[in-house]
Design an enzyme around this catalytic site. Structure first.
Site, short mmCIF file in Angstrom:
data_model
loop_
_atom_site.label_atom_id
_atom_site.label_comp_id
_atom_site.label_asym_id
_atom_site.label_seq_id
_atom_site.Cartn_x
_atom_site.Cartn_y
_atom_site.Cartn_z
N ASP A 153 0.89 -1.27 0.20
CA ASP A 153 0.19 0.53 0.12
C ASP A 153 0.94 1.27 0.02
O ASP A 153 1.46 1.27 0.72
CB ASP A 153 -1.04 0.54 1.11
CG ASP A 153 -1.83 1.10 1.28
OD1 ASP A 153 -2.45 1.47 0.46
OD2 ASP A 153 -3.10 1.06 2.36
N ASP B 98 -2.84 2.95 -5.94
CA ASP B 98 -1.51 2.43 -5.01
C ASP B 98 -1.55 1.11 -4.18
O ASP B 98 -0.98 1.60 -2.88
CB ASP B 98 -2.09 3.96 -4.23
CG ASP B 98 -2.93 3.65 -3.83
OD1 ASP B 98 -3.92 2.76 -3.57
OD2 ASP B 98 -3.16 4.75 -2.46
N GLU B 99 -2.23 -0.01 -5.28
CA GLU B 99 -2.64 -1.18 -3.71
C GLU B 99 -2.14 -2.33 -4.69
O GLU B 99 -2.80 -2.32 -5.53
CB GLU B 99 -3.70 -1.03 -2.95
CG GLU B 99 -3.87 -0.23 -2.50
CD GLU B 99 -5.41 -0.17 -1.55
OE1 GLU B 99 -5.39 -1.62 -0.59
OE2 GLU B 99 -5.87 0.34 -1.59
#
EC number: 2.7.7.7
Length: 365
Positions: free
Chosen positions: A9, A113-114
């Protein structure tokens, strides 16, 4: 073999990218907003850095309210295309650490973003080795992109996802199979991944406040309240059980590169030369994974940091560098003819990715 899953993350991603691009922002409250255009701050907060969070600013909050909480904060419009180009590079780094897998079943990007990685084969089920690999991932992202991330390591997606939030920002948390109950059970039931506000309130009405409370509740009662599927899932999740596979989203993946020109310029030869280098990197990544593309996107950022993006969709999937250069060159010509100011950065991205089977050759176009 023991399953080993990582969840990566990126820390306050949009705001962190803005801080990286503009070092003068560091130490200030930075708020990235999705603006509606109706007024200067009409819209909602997309993300903010930890300095801004100290003032109570949170994602989803109206930007006008965030301004009242901290009038001195720096408010910036979201540049989604630019963030996506950064994300593309990070996802390629992450993918290189995943098990070989079959049909993309060892890598799953769940947002810009993960991502989840399965590294069971690479580690032989060894969680200590997984921790070392997690450290290597953090180091490579920091060296190549100057950004930090938080990593969770667990025996499944549920535990890995929740572990990544335990030590944010820039942390790494390992939860081995024998530690699952000790990690999960003290948490508030609302912290269990997959439980929303409505379900959390209902559970609290039933006297279930912690994950341990949920784990100890009779499954028949949960099924009678939430239905068979949901009730069974709640019982299993509270015990840290999650057999869900990793699955790459079909058609959503993109590969791209963006770079800064030696100087702000409108020199076509200089810009084309950089675009060609970026295209070579993109084609190399495609070839390594035996992929073709249908969508070509070119991004330019001018000297005033304004971003412009334009895409072309081809009639068939291809993997030719010549076609990529031809299409990106045509888009570049359009940008140069539109007087958008001198270019500072340029980028190229391909989407609509498919395996090479059945693609057309260069002579079919």
């Amino acid at each position: 073999m023991q399953r080993v899953i990582l969840h990566i993350d990126m820390d306050y991603f949009y705001a962190a990218v803005e801080e990286r691009e503009k070092p003068e922002l560091r130490g200030k409250a930075v708020v990235v907003c999705m603006l509606s255009g109706r007024s200067e701050l009409s819209g909602s907060v997309s993300t903010c850095n930890y300095v801004a969070r100290e003032f109570g600013i949170r994602a989803g909050m109206p930007c006008s309210r965030a301004k009242k909480l901290n009038p001195e904060a720096v408010f910036l419009p979201a540049r989604k295309e630019f963030y996506t180009s950064v994300s593309d590079r990070i996802m390629e780094i992450l993918r290189s650490y995943a098990d070989p897998g079959i049909n993309g079943d060892s890598f799953e990007q769940i947002s810009v973003d993960e991502a989840f990685l399965e590294i069971s084969e690479r580690t032989g089920g060894d969680f200590n080795l997984a921790f070392e690999l997690g450290g290597q991932i953090k180091k490579e992202i920091k060296e190549k992109e100057n950004l930090t991330c938080s990593i969770g390591i667990g025996p499944n997606k549920l535990i890995a996802k929740m572990a990544s939030s335990a030590k944010k920002p820039d942390g790494i948390t390992l939860v081995s199979p024998q530690d699952v109950e000790a990690f999960l059970w003290p948490l508030k039931v609302s912290k269990l991944w997959g439980i929303g506000d409505v379900t959390a309130r209902k559970l609290q009405e039933m006297g279930i406040f912690t994950v341990k409370d949920l784990a100890e509740r009779d499954v028949i009662e949960l099924i009678s309240t939430f239905g068979k599927s949901r009730g069974t899932w709640l019982k299993q999740a509270a015990a840290g059980i999650d057999d869900s596979p990793l699955k790459e989203r079909d058609g959503s993946e993109q590969i791209g590169r963006i770079a800064t020109l030696p100087e702000d310029t409108l020199d076509k030869e200089l810009i084309s030369s950089l675009l060609e280098k970026l295209a070579e990197d993109v084609i190399e990544k495609l070839d390594s994974r035996e992929l073709s593309f249908r969508i070509v996107t070119v991004t330019v950022i001018n000297s005033n940091f304004k971003m412009f993006t334009r895409s072309r969709t081809l009639s068939h999937p291809v993997s030719s560098k010549n076609i990529l250069l031809q299409v990106s060159g045509e888009i570049l010509e359009e940008f140069l003819s539109e007087n958008r100011g001198e270019f500072r950065r340029v980028g190229i991205r391909v989407g609509g990715l498919q395996t090479k089977k059945g693609q057309k050759s260069l002579f079919d176009y």
